[in-house]
Write an enzyme that holds these catalytic residues in place. Structure first.
Site, PDB file in Angstrom:
ATOM      1  CD  GLU A 115      29.198  28.860  77.744  1.00 27.51           C
ATOM      2  OE1 GLU A 115      29.951  28.536  76.932  1.00 27.51           O
ATOM      3  OE2 GLU A 115      29.020  29.268  78.950  1.00 27.51           O
ATOM      4  CG  PHE A 116      26.575  25.260  82.078  1.00 30.20           C
ATOM      5  CD1 PHE A 116      25.432  24.395  82.453  1.00 30.20           C
ATOM      6  CD2 PHE A 116      27.512  24.518  81.632  1.00 30.20           C
ATOM      7  CE1 PHE A 116      25.188  23.256  82.166  1.00 30.20           C
ATOM      8  CE2 PHE A 116      27.830  23.230  81.367  1.00 30.20           C
ATOM      9  CZ  PHE A 116      26.537  22.426  81.568  1.00 30.20           C
ATOM     10  NE  ARG A 162      25.571  32.658  85.961  1.00 36.97           N
ATOM     11  CZ  ARG A 162      26.076  32.852  87.298  1.00 36.97           C
ATOM     12  NH1 ARG A 162      25.689  32.844  88.096  1.00 36.97           N
ATOM     13  NH2 ARG A 162      27.537  33.137  87.229  1.00 36.97           N
ATOM     14  CG  ASN A 177      18.737  25.977  81.297  1.00 39.22           C
ATOM     15  OD1 ASN A 177      19.712  26.449  82.287  1.00 39.22           O
ATOM     16  ND2 ASN A 177      18.924  26.312  80.381  1.00 39.22           N
ATOM     17  CG  LEU A 214      14.865  29.533  98.083  1.00 44.63           C
ATOM     18  CD1 LEU A 214      14.232  28.419  97.158  1.00 44.63           C
ATOM     19  CD2 LEU A 214      15.344  29.234  99.239  1.00 44.63           C
ATOM     20  CB  ALA A 269       9.057  34.467  96.119  1.00 42.56           C
ATOM     21  N   GLY A 319      11.936  34.490  82.652  1.00 43.32           N
ATOM     22  CA  GLY A 319      11.842  34.541  81.216  1.00 43.32           C
ATOM     23  C   GLY A 319      13.202  34.728  80.378  1.00 43.32           C
ATOM     24  CB  CYS A 370      18.025  30.083  78.361  1.00 40.95           C
ATOM     25  SG  CYS A 370      19.357  30.740  77.140  1.00 40.95           S
ATOM     26  NE  ARG A 396      16.986  36.101  73.396  1.00 45.72           N
ATOM     27  CZ  ARG A 396      18.113  35.317  73.334  1.00 45.72           C
ATOM     28  NH1 ARG A 396      17.945  34.577  72.329  1.00 45.72           N
ATOM     29  NH2 ARG A 396      19.094  35.332  73.955  1.00 45.72           N
TER      30      ARG A 396
HETATM   31  N1  LIG Z   1      21.788  33.348  75.859  1.00 44.39           N
HETATM   32  C1  LIG Z   1      22.369  32.684  76.833  1.00 44.39           C
HETATM   33  O1  LIG Z   1      22.353  33.087  77.918  1.00 44.39           O
HETATM   34  C2  LIG Z   1      22.638  31.279  76.460  1.00 44.39           C
HETATM   35  C3  LIG Z   1      23.311  30.565  77.675  1.00 44.39           C
HETATM   36  C4  LIG Z   1      23.734  29.179  77.389  1.00 44.39           C
HETATM   37  C5  LIG Z   1      23.316  28.493  76.136  1.00 44.39           C
HETATM   38  N2  LIG Z   1      22.511  29.386  75.104  1.00 44.39           N
HETATM   39  C6  LIG Z   1      22.006  28.716  73.864  1.00 44.39           C
HETATM   40  O2  LIG Z   1      23.170  29.023  72.881  1.00 44.39           O
HETATM   41  C7  LIG Z   1      22.453  29.236  71.626  1.00 44.39           C
HETATM   42  C8  LIG Z   1      22.343  30.553  71.145  1.00 44.39           C
HETATM   43  O3  LIG Z   1      21.756  31.338  72.243  1.00 44.39           O
HETATM   44  P1  LIG Z   1      21.853  32.878  71.916  1.00 44.39           P
HETATM   45  O4  LIG Z   1      21.087  33.694  73.358  1.00 44.39           O
HETATM   46  O5  LIG Z   1      23.128  33.276  71.851  1.00 44.39           O
HETATM   47  O6  LIG Z   1      20.938  33.100  70.747  1.00 44.39           O
HETATM   48  P2  LIG Z   1      21.016  34.607  69.728  1.00 44.39           P
HETATM   49  O7  LIG Z   1      19.557  34.696  69.185  1.00 44.39           O
HETATM   50  O8  LIG Z   1      21.534  35.874  70.472  1.00 44.39           O
HETATM   51  O9  LIG Z   1      22.002  34.271  68.829  1.00 44.39           O
HETATM   52  C9  LIG Z   1      22.013  33.404  67.728  1.00 44.39           C
HETATM   53  C10 LIG Z   1      22.915  33.859  66.598  1.00 44.39           C
HETATM   54  O10 LIG Z   1      23.099  32.923  65.806  1.00 44.39           O
HETATM   55  C11 LIG Z   1      23.055  33.488  64.237  1.00 44.39           C
HETATM   56  N3  LIG Z   1      22.843  32.680  63.059  1.00 44.39           N
HETATM   57  C12 LIG Z   1      21.633  31.934  63.002  1.00 44.39           C
HETATM   58  N4  LIG Z   1      21.866  30.936  61.947  1.00 44.39           N
HETATM   59  C13 LIG Z   1      23.105  31.225  61.427  1.00 44.39           C
HETATM   60  C14 LIG Z   1      24.054  30.448  60.536  1.00 44.39           C
HETATM   61  N5  LIG Z   1      23.666  29.639  59.714  1.00 44.39           N
HETATM   62  N6  LIG Z   1      25.294  30.795  60.589  1.00 44.39           N
HETATM   63  C15 LIG Z   1      25.710  31.846  61.236  1.00 44.39           C
HETATM   64  N7  LIG Z   1      25.170  32.643  62.274  1.00 44.39           N
HETATM   65  C16 LIG Z   1      23.781  32.280  62.519  1.00 44.39           C
HETATM   66  C17 LIG Z   1      21.754  34.717  64.363  1.00 44.39           C
HETATM   67  O11 LIG Z   1      21.953  35.597  63.436  1.00 44.39           O
HETATM   68  C18 LIG Z   1      21.986  35.156  65.883  1.00 44.39           C
HETATM   69  O12 LIG Z   1      22.927  36.213  65.996  1.00 44.39           O
HETATM   70  C19 LIG Z   1      20.950  28.580  72.205  1.00 44.39           C
HETATM   71  O13 LIG Z   1      20.767  27.409  71.832  1.00 44.39           O
HETATM   72  C20 LIG Z   1      20.567  28.855  73.437  1.00 44.39           C
HETATM   73  O14 LIG Z   1      19.827  27.954  74.058  1.00 44.39           O
HETATM   74  C21 LIG Z   1      22.487  30.618  75.387  1.00 44.39           C
END
Ligand SMILES: NC(=O)c1ccc[n+]([C@@H]2O[C@H](COP(=O)([O-])OP(=O)(O)OC[C@H]3O[C@@H](n4cnc5c(N)ncnc54)[C@H](O)[C@@H]3O)[C@@H](O)[C@H]2O)c1
Length: 447
Positions: free
Chosen positions: A146-147, A149, A210, A252, A254, A259, A262, A332
Site C-alpha cells: 500500500e502506498f 499517505r 519509501n 524536496l 528542507a 517521522g 512508516c 508515532r
Molecule cells: N499508515 C500508513 O500511512 C501506511 C501506508 C502504507 C503502508 N502502511 C503499512 O500498513 C501496516 C499498518 O500500518 P498502520 O499505520 O495502519 O498501523 P496501525 O497500528 O494504525 O494499525 C494496525 C491495526 O492492526 C490491529 N491488529 C493488530 N493485530 C491484529 C490482529 N491479529 N487481528 C486484527 N487486528 C489486529 C491493531 O489493533 C491496529 O488497529 C504497516 O505495515 C505499515 O507499514 C501504513
C-alpha cells in the site's frame, strides 16, 4: 465480492471503507474493541480527512461492518492483511508478530479457494513465511503493498498512483490476478497502472519507494546544512533544483525531517534486510539517511538554545505542532515531540499545541504542557518553534502573535513562513538552511 480486512488502523480502516465504496461487502476486523466500536458506529478512531464521510457511506449502503469477531471473515472471497509491522523493540528489524497472529487467525477460518492478500509493509522474504503460517495449500496468496499517505489516505485509496500485485509464478497466478482485478475493477477501469510481479519484487517495491522518499528528504536536509555553512538559502536552492523535471519539487523541502509510523521504521528494516542479504551499500546509505534526519532535530534544539542565550533551562518554549505531519493526529515517531522532549530534558518549560494530536500526546508526555490553541501556547514564550506545518500555523499573524510572547523569537523548522514579514513584525526569525538573514521573500520564478 465479499472481503475481509484484518487490522483497521490508519491503513486498514481507510482500505475497508474504500473497498465498500467500490461496491464490495466488507468486514473490517480489529483486535482493539474501542477502535472496532468507533468504526462500527461510523466514527473514525483517528483523524483522517474524508474518512468519516466514507464510513457514513458504507454504513448507509450496509456494505461496511466492523467487528472484533474473527469468525465473520469465514465466507470472504479475499482477505486483506493490514496489521502493523512496527520496528522491533530490540533491533532495526520489523516486528512480524501481529502479522503472524492475523495470518494464523485467517487460516483457521478462510474457506477453500479464498485469496489472502498482504498489504502491510514487510521485509523481503516475509511472504514465504506467511505461506508457512497459513499452512494450507487450498488458499491463494498475494502481496499488494500500500502506498497511501496519511492526510490524503482517502484520495490515495480511491485514486492510487499504481497497484502492485505480488503473485507466485505458476498455476494459481492467473486466478489470483483475476481476483485482485475484480477487487480493484473501478480503479483499473479508471486507468490506474497495475504492475504484476513476483513476491520479492512486490516486497522490495514498497521498501525501495519509501527509502527513496527518505533519501530525497535527507538529501535536501544535508544541503540545508551546507547552505547554513555557506550562508546560502536552501529554500531557493530546492525551488530551483525542483524546476528540473528529472528532480521535481515534491519531497524536496528542507526542514525538521520525516517521522511517523512508516518511513523511520521502514528504512531501518530496509537496513536490516540489506545487512542480511550482504548488500553493504544499502545498509550504509540508509544509515546516513537516518542520521541526517535525526540530526535535524538536534539542530532545532540547538537554535532554540541559541535564541535563549545559550541554554533553554528555565525558559518557556512554545511548540506549534505535535503530529508527525499536518492533517493527521498520528504522533508515532513525531519529530515535533522528539524536539519537545529534548528541550524539556534540557530544563525548558515546553508548551505544545496541535489542532488534532493533543489527545494522543498528553498522557504519554507528562513532562510537556499542552494547550488547545496557538494563542494559548505562545503566551509568555521566550521562543516559538513551528515544528509541524499545519495550515493554521502557516497563516498566523506575526504582529498579533508578537503581542502575547515574552520575546518575539521564532524557529520556522519547516521553512514555510514568510521570513521577511515576520522580521518586519519585529521577530528574531530563524529557518533551517536559510543562512541567517539571507533568505528573502523573492521566490525562484519559472522561466
Ligand atoms: N499508515 C500508513 O500511512 C501506511 C501506508 C502504507 C503502508 N502502511 C503499512 O500498513 C501496516 C499498518 O500500518 P498502520 O499505520 O495502519 O498501523 P496501525 O497500528 O494504525 O494499525 C494496525 C491495526 O492492526 C490491529 N491488529 C493488530 N493485530 C491484529 C490482529 N491479529 N487481528 C486484527 N487486528 C489486529 C491493531 O489493533 C491496529 O488497529 C504497516 O505495515 C505499515 O507499514 C501504513
Amino acid at each position: 465480492m465479499k472481503i475481509s480486512v484484518i487490522g483497521c488502523g490508519y491503513l486498514g480502516a481507510v482500505h475497508a471503507a474504500a473497498l465498500a465504496s467500490m461496491g464490495h461487502d466488507v468486514v473490517g476486523i480489529d483486535t482493539d474493541p474501542e477502535k472496532a466500536g468507533h468504526l462500527s458506529r461510523g466514527f473514525a478512531p483517528f483523524f483522517e480527512p474524508g474518512l468519516e464521510d466514507l464510513l457514513a457511506e458504507g454504513r448507509s449502503t450496509g456494505r461496511l461492518v466492523f467487528s472484533t469477531e474473527m469468525d465473520l471473515v469465514a465466507d470472504a472471497d479475499v482477505h486483506f492483511l493490514c496489521v502493523g509491522t512496527p520496528q522491533s523493540k530490540t533491533s532495526d528489524t520489523a516486528d512480524l508478530t501481529y502479522l503472524e497472529a492475523a495470518t494464523r487467525e485467517v487460516a483457521l477460518r478462510a474457506r477453500a479457494g479464498a485469496v489472502v492478500v498482504g498489504k502491510s509493509t514487510v521485509p523481503v522474504g516475509t511472504v514465504e513465511r506467511v505461506r508457512g503460517w497459513l499452512g494450507r495449500t487450498d488458499l491463494e496468496l498475494a502481496w499488494n503493498p500500500e502506498f497511501l499517505r496519511q492526510g490524503t489516505a482517502v484520495k490515495d485509496s480511491l485514486v492510487p498512483d499504481r497497484l502492485v500485485y505480488g503473485v507466485e509464478e505458476g498455476a494459481g497466478a492467473e486466478a489470483t490476478v483475476r481476483a485482485l482485478d475484480e477487487v480493484y475493477a473501478p480503479l483499473l477501469h479508471a486507468g490506474v497502472a497495475r504492475i504484476v510481479c513476483g513476491f520479492a519484487t512486490a516486497e522490495l517495491i514498497k521498501s525501495a519507494a519509501n527509502a527513496y522518499l527518505a533519501t530525497k528528504l535527507s538529501y535536501i536536509n544535508a544541503m540545508a546544512q551546507l547552505c547554513d555553512a555557506a550562508g546560502a538559502d536552501v529554500t531557493q536552492l530546492s525551488a530551483a533544483m525542483g524546476l528540473d523535471p528529472r528532480i521535481g519539487q515534491r519531497y524536496l523541502a528542507a526542514g525538521l525531517g520525516f517521522g511517523g509510523g512508516c518511513l523511520p521504521k521502514d528504512i531501518r528494516s530496509f537496513r536490516a534486510q540489506a545487512r542480511e542479504l550482504g548488500v553493504e551499500s544499502v545498509d550504509a546509505w540508509m544509515g546516513l539517511v537516518d542520521s541526517v534526519n535525526v540530526d535535524q532535530r538536534g539542530r532545532v534544539v540547538g537554535i532554540a538554545a541559541e535564541l535563549c542565550g545559550g541554554s533553554v533551562a528555565g525558559r518557556r518554549v512554545a511548540v506549534l505542532g505535535a503530529a508527525f505531519k499536518p492533517d493527521t493526529d498520528d504522533i508515532r515517531d513525531s519529530p515535533a515531540l522528539d524536539v519537545s522532549v529534548q528541550l524539556a530534558a534540557a530544563g525548558a518549560e515546553v508548551v505544545v499545541t496541535d489542532p488534532k494530536a493533543i489527545d494522543n500526546a498528553w498522557m504519554r508526555y507528562p513532562q510537556l504542557r499542552f494547550e488547545p490553541t496557538a494563542a494559548d501556547a505562545v503566551e509568555g514564550a521566550e521562543v516559538v518553534l513551528l515544528l509541524t506545518e499545519w495550515a493554521e500555523y502557516r497563516a498566523l499573524d506575526p504582529h498579533q502573535l508578537a503581542l502575547t510572547v515574552a520575546r518575539p523569537a521564532i524557529v520556522d523548522a519547516r521553512n514555510v513562513l514568510d521570513a521577511d514579514a515576520w522580521r518586519a513584525a519585529g521577530w528574531d526569525f530563524r529557518g533551517l538552511g536559510t543562512g541567517d538573514g539571507v533568505r528573502s521573500a523573492g521566490a525562484v520564478r519559472a522561466g
